[in-house]
Design an enzyme around this catalytic site. Structure first.
Site, PDB file in Angstrom:
ATOM      1  N   LYS A 225       0.659  -1.206  -0.198  1.00 10.81           N
ATOM      2  CA  LYS A 225       0.038   0.071   0.137  1.00 10.81           C
ATOM      3  C   LYS A 225       0.878   1.249   0.042  1.00 10.81           C
ATOM      4  O   LYS A 225       1.801   1.257   0.764  1.00 10.81           O
ATOM      5  CB  LYS A 225      -0.785  -0.132   1.229  1.00 10.81           C
ATOM      6  CG  LYS A 225      -1.756  -1.122   1.220  1.00 10.81           C
ATOM      7  CD  LYS A 225      -2.508  -1.136   2.649  1.00 10.81           C
ATOM      8  CE  LYS A 225      -1.561  -1.301   4.096  1.00 10.81           C
ATOM      9  NZ  LYS A 225      -2.450  -1.652   5.233  1.00 10.81           N
ATOM     10  N   THR A 258      -6.638  10.139   7.958  1.00  7.34           N
ATOM     11  CA  THR A 258      -6.397   8.858   7.406  1.00  7.34           C
ATOM     12  C   THR A 258      -6.015   7.856   8.267  1.00  7.34           C
ATOM     13  O   THR A 258      -5.508   6.794   7.979  1.00  7.34           O
ATOM     14  CB  THR A 258      -4.987   9.071   6.349  1.00  7.34           C
ATOM     15  OG1 THR A 258      -4.027   9.405   7.271  1.00  7.34           O
ATOM     16  CG2 THR A 258      -5.307   9.996   5.299  1.00  7.34           C
ATOM     17  N   GLY A 260      -6.427   4.637  10.348  1.00 10.59           N
ATOM     18  CA  GLY A 260      -7.256   3.461  10.209  1.00 10.59           C
ATOM     19  C   GLY A 260      -7.426   2.913   8.799  1.00 10.59           C
ATOM     20  O   GLY A 260      -8.415   2.229   8.447  1.00 10.59           O
ATOM     21  N   THR A 261      -6.662   3.743   7.788  1.00  6.33           N
ATOM     22  CA  THR A 261      -7.132   3.353   6.280  1.00  6.33           C
ATOM     23  C   THR A 261      -6.770   1.909   5.982  1.00  6.33           C
ATOM     24  O   THR A 261      -7.206   1.326   5.471  1.00  6.33           O
ATOM     25  CB  THR A 261      -6.301   4.334   5.283  1.00  6.33           C
ATOM     26  OG1 THR A 261      -4.829   4.407   5.805  1.00  6.33           O
ATOM     27  CG2 THR A 261      -7.025   5.850   5.172  1.00  6.33           C
ATOM     28  N   GLY A 262      -5.788   1.701   6.525  1.00 10.92           N
ATOM     29  CA  GLY A 262      -5.030   0.171   6.451  1.00 10.92           C
ATOM     30  C   GLY A 262      -6.036  -0.793   6.823  1.00 10.92           C
ATOM     31  O   GLY A 262      -6.218  -1.886   6.251  1.00 10.92           O
ATOM     32  N   CYS A 263      -6.539  -0.792   8.048  1.00 13.45           N
ATOM     33  CA  CYS A 263      -7.503  -1.638   8.801  1.00 13.45           C
ATOM     34  C   CYS A 263      -8.628  -1.879   8.043  1.00 13.45           C
ATOM     35  O   CYS A 263      -9.215  -2.718   7.647  1.00 13.45           O
ATOM     36  CB  CYS A 263      -7.808  -1.178  10.164  1.00 13.45           C
ATOM     37  SG  CYS A 263      -6.371  -0.668  11.427  1.00 13.45           S
TER      38      CYS A 263
HETATM   39  N1  LIG Z   1      -4.809  10.476   1.282  1.00 18.18           N
HETATM   40  C1  LIG Z   1      -5.116   9.393   0.662  1.00 18.18           C
HETATM   41  N2  LIG Z   1      -6.212   9.298  -0.339  1.00 18.18           N
HETATM   42  C2  LIG Z   1      -6.583   8.209  -1.044  1.00 18.18           C
HETATM   43  N3  LIG Z   1      -6.234   7.065  -0.567  1.00 18.18           N
HETATM   44  C3  LIG Z   1      -5.538   7.015   0.666  1.00 18.18           C
HETATM   45  C4  LIG Z   1      -4.993   7.912   1.180  1.00 18.18           C
HETATM   46  N4  LIG Z   1      -4.251   7.538   2.103  1.00 18.18           N
HETATM   47  C5  LIG Z   1      -4.090   6.175   2.052  1.00 18.18           C
HETATM   48  N5  LIG Z   1      -4.910   5.736   1.268  1.00 18.18           N
HETATM   49  C6  LIG Z   1      -5.177   4.453   0.496  1.00 18.18           C
HETATM   50  O1  LIG Z   1      -5.895   3.754   1.737  1.00 18.18           O
HETATM   51  C7  LIG Z   1      -5.401   2.449   1.793  1.00 18.18           C
HETATM   52  C8  LIG Z   1      -4.445   2.026   3.081  1.00 18.18           C
HETATM   53  O2  LIG Z   1      -3.297   2.449   2.682  1.00 18.18           O
HETATM   54  P1  LIG Z   1      -1.947   3.098   3.842  1.00 18.18           P
HETATM   55  O3  LIG Z   1      -0.962   3.005   3.214  1.00 18.18           O
HETATM   56  O4  LIG Z   1      -2.652   4.337   4.493  1.00 18.18           O
HETATM   57  O5  LIG Z   1      -2.319   1.980   5.016  1.00 18.18           O
HETATM   58  P2  LIG Z   1      -1.889   1.861   6.551  1.00 18.18           P
HETATM   59  O6  LIG Z   1      -0.507   2.754   6.696  1.00 18.18           O
HETATM   60  O7  LIG Z   1      -1.565   0.672   6.764  1.00 18.18           O
HETATM   61  O8  LIG Z   1      -2.809   2.484   7.299  1.00 18.18           O
HETATM   62  P3  LIG Z   1      -3.039   2.960   8.757  1.00 18.18           P
HETATM   63  O9  LIG Z   1      -1.901   2.451   9.607  1.00 18.18           O
HETATM   64  O10 LIG Z   1      -3.204   4.082   8.882  1.00 18.18           O
HETATM   65  O11 LIG Z   1      -4.223   2.068   9.111  1.00 18.18           O
HETATM   66  C9  LIG Z   1      -4.390   2.282   0.400  1.00 18.18           C
HETATM   67  O12 LIG Z   1      -5.121   1.773  -0.479  1.00 18.18           O
HETATM   68  C10 LIG Z   1      -4.048   3.582   0.253  1.00 18.18           C
HETATM   69  O13 LIG Z   1      -3.687   3.891  -0.974  1.00 18.18           O
HETATM   70  C1  LIG Z   2      -5.169  -1.417  17.506  1.00 17.30           C
HETATM   71  C2  LIG Z   2      -4.693  -0.679  16.324  1.00 17.30           C
HETATM   72  N1  LIG Z   2      -4.466  -1.616  15.183  1.00 17.30           N
HETATM   73  C3  LIG Z   2      -3.925  -1.255  13.918  1.00 17.30           C
HETATM   74  C4  LIG Z   2      -3.472   0.167  14.005  1.00 17.30           C
HETATM   75  C5  LIG Z   2      -3.047   0.577  12.478  1.00 17.30           C
HETATM   76  O1  LIG Z   2      -3.603   1.890  12.144  1.00 17.30           O
HETATM   77  C6  LIG Z   2      -3.698   0.981  14.888  1.00 17.30           C
HETATM   78  N2  LIG Z   2      -3.082   2.301  14.950  1.00 17.30           N
HETATM   79  N3  LIG Z   2      -4.190   0.420  16.120  1.00 17.30           N
HETATM   80 MG   LIG Z   3      -1.316   5.240   6.482  1.00 15.54          MG
END
Ligand SMILES: Nc1ncnc2c1ncn2[C@@H]1O[C@H](COP(=O)(O)OP(=O)(O)OP(=O)(O)O)[C@@H](O)[C@H]1O
Ligand SMILES: Cc1ncc(CO)c(N)n1
Ligand SMILES: [Mg+2]
Length: 545
Positions: A225, A258, A260-263
């Protein structure tokens, strides 16, 4: 009844503390364990259970509600999957970062896994924060005992605020045990780098190499990602299936929200897999969902820290779910959808207004003005006149593509194609009370229309048509695929006339509410007669089926 005793040592607020919850109470107070043969138990249970897409998230709680278990449950709910949850850790967390962590004892995580997996038909397991080697091992053992359809592993190692969520010693067990069982692994760039011994990942080409290296640990698919790549770029994720790389490009939404986007992304993938989607489709839906949710929440202010949460349930505020704000549209209005054509009107010496009046007289249930090359002022005058006719007969009037004309004549809505303005931008301009339709040829486009807050989709060409140049014909099969996947009502379009409209409606496809016609009404001598005839054909067909 069972109680947990917490070791609640007080901690300085800024520091991150990895502490262990104390063990559960003595065995005498325990509930009886599930029967020894869990498999047999599962078969018996699933014979009674309703088929319902079910995701189990194995993750940590985020007290701030933006990430972790809380994000997972909201994401699954938004996509229509049931979500059960096994809590691996409780974090004290907010928009500024992670202030503390209590890890749940491994044996109690095993117990939660047993409780859910021995009783319920879980389709997909999604993992988030797995704080220690022991927790990863317990999970692997449970998954061997209770196999599920798919495993989505989001290797949560460090939060975006930079706080450690999983001990560095877990890296090896992630790589050597969990990845081999996973259908997809979804690291962000920092996590991918750590999994590969802190290699530097700066470009999309680096993300590809990382995806390829992680694939070698054994998952069926990898998604690296790019949310944390430089702000100036698109939000690009790299998908790898072992043979091909697919770059998924999204619009980068300018927002601080942003967290929690990954979760959320991983939970959406899990939900779509639970519903039966292919992996690539599940990833595409998930990415669309995150982008749309960020867009809807871009100006939200919750908390005072640098990274805020976003609204997973934005859909509840958009039509058609928020019925209160959008009283005008009913899907049945798509029954006989008349679409005007300036060329045909000229050919038969009629004004747009005369055509619309005649179509309504014959029984059209909704009208769209599709004037591809009209002069703006002339078009607006005609649209205003049509609006008066439509209003007095209670038939909605939509404008093709031209949001400016729709606003100026106070039309009931707008219909857009795939190369026109995005439906969610149209929604921002028109507000929640108007009707928005989108032309769609694929399930992914139908999903995007739903995400964007459209009210219906038009699907075609069902038959070859001369009204639209370079328009591939989908046939009944294409129409069926889109109708089955659509969450919105569908109107079929393309080459439909009095002799074939019955066969289209006789298909009895889910969500198919009517037919849209151009030539069969307007390239004829008497529009009212043709419309009346078509309406009676549709009514007769639908009363039989
Ligand atoms: N500003 C943004 N606009 C559009 N899409 C985004 C943006 N930020 C993240 N994404 C998308 O969100 C999804 C999650 O990616 P990200 O790299 O943010 O994960 P992450 O770092 O594991 O997230 P987190 O740790 O905050 O839960 C991906 O599909 C990414 O492209
Ligand atoms: C509990 C928990 N899980 C996952 C993430 C990653 O976003 C976070 N910040 N907190
Ligand atoms: Mg992120």
């Amino acid at each position: 009844m069972k109680f947990l005793c917490y070791a609640m040592a007080s901690a300085p607020p800024q520091a991150v503390h990895l502490r262990l919850l104390s063990s559960t109470l003595s065995s005498s107070s325990r509930r009886p364990r599930p029967p020894p043969s869990a498999r047999r138990y599962r078969v018996a249970a699933s014979a009674r259970e309703m088929p319902w897409p079910h995701v189990l998230t194995v993750a940590g709680s985020d007290s701030g509600g933006g990430a972790g278990i809380q994000a997972d449950i909201k994401a699954c709910a938004a996509l229509g999957a049931y979500c059960s949850s096994v809590v691996t850790a409780v974090t004290a967390q907010n928009t500024a970062g992670v202030q503390g962590i209590h890890v749940v004892p491994e044996e109690f995580i095993r117990e939660q896994l047993n409780s859910v997996l021995s009783d319920m038909s879980v389709d997909v397991v999604k993992t988030g924060m797995l704080p220690s080697i022991g927790v990863v091992k317990v999970l692997c053992e449970s998954l061997k005992k209770f196999p599920v359809k798919a495993l989505v592993v989001d290797p949560v190692l460090v939060s975006t605020s930079g706080d450690t969520l999983s001990a560095s010693s877990t890296l090896s067990v992630y790589r050597d045990e969990l990845f081999a069982m996973a259908d997809i692994v979804t690291p962000n760039v920092k996590e991918a780098s750590r999994l590969l011994g802190d290699v530097s990942l700066r470009t999309v080409s680096d993300m590809r190499s990382a995806a390829e290296s992680i694939y070698k640990f054994g998952p069926k698919y990898v998604l690296v990602k790019g949310g944390d790549m430089p702000e100036s770029s698109d939000a690009i994720d790299v998908f790898f299936d072992g043979k091909e790389f697919i770059e998924l490009h999204g619009h980068r939404i300018k927002t601080h929200n942003t967290h929690g986007t990954g979760c959320t992304l991983a939970s959406c993938i899990a939900s779509e897999l639970a519903k039966g989607a292919t992996m690539l489709h599940a990833v595409q839906v998930a990415k669309n969902f995150v982008e749309t949710a960020l867009h809807h929440s871009k100006d939200l202010i919750i908390g005072n820290g640098p990274q805020g949460p976003f609204d997973h349930l934005f859909k509840l505020k958009c039509p058609p779910y928020n019925v209160g704000s959008q009283p005008s549209f009913k899907a049945d209005q798509l029954f006989l959808y008349a679409v005007t054509d300036s060329g045909m009107n000229k050919k038969w010496g009629r004004s747009i207004k005369e055509s619309v009046r005649a179509a309504i007289e014959g029984g059209a249930t909704i009208v769209q003005l599709r004037e591809k090359d009209a002069e703006t002022r002339e078009f607006l005058e005609a649209a205003k006149a049509c609006m008066e006719i439509c209003k007095s007969s209670g038939v909605p009037l939509l404008i093709n593509d031209r949001v400016d004309i729709a606003l100026a004549c106070k039309a009931d809505g707008v219909h857009v194609g795939q190369s026109d303005m995005l439906a969610r931008e149209v929604r921002e301009l028109l507000g929640p009370g108007k009707i928005i339709g989108v032309s769609c040829k694929t399930p992914a486009q139908a999903q995007q229309a739903w995400n964007d807050g459209a009210d219906y989709i038009g699907c075609g060409g069902v038959y070859p048509t001369s009204t639209k140049a370079n328009n591939p014909t989908l046939g009944f099969e294409g129409l069926k695929t889109v109708c089955l996947a659509s969450k919105l009502p569908v109107v079929a379009i393309g080459g439909i006339n009095a002799s074939n409209a019955g066969s289209v409606m006789e298909l009895g496809l889910p969500n198919l509410k009517g037919v849209a016609v151009v030539s069969a009404l307007f390239d004829r001598e008497c529009v009212a007669t043709e419309t009346r005839n078509l309406r009676s054909i549709l009514t007769n067909t639908c009363s039989r089926t």
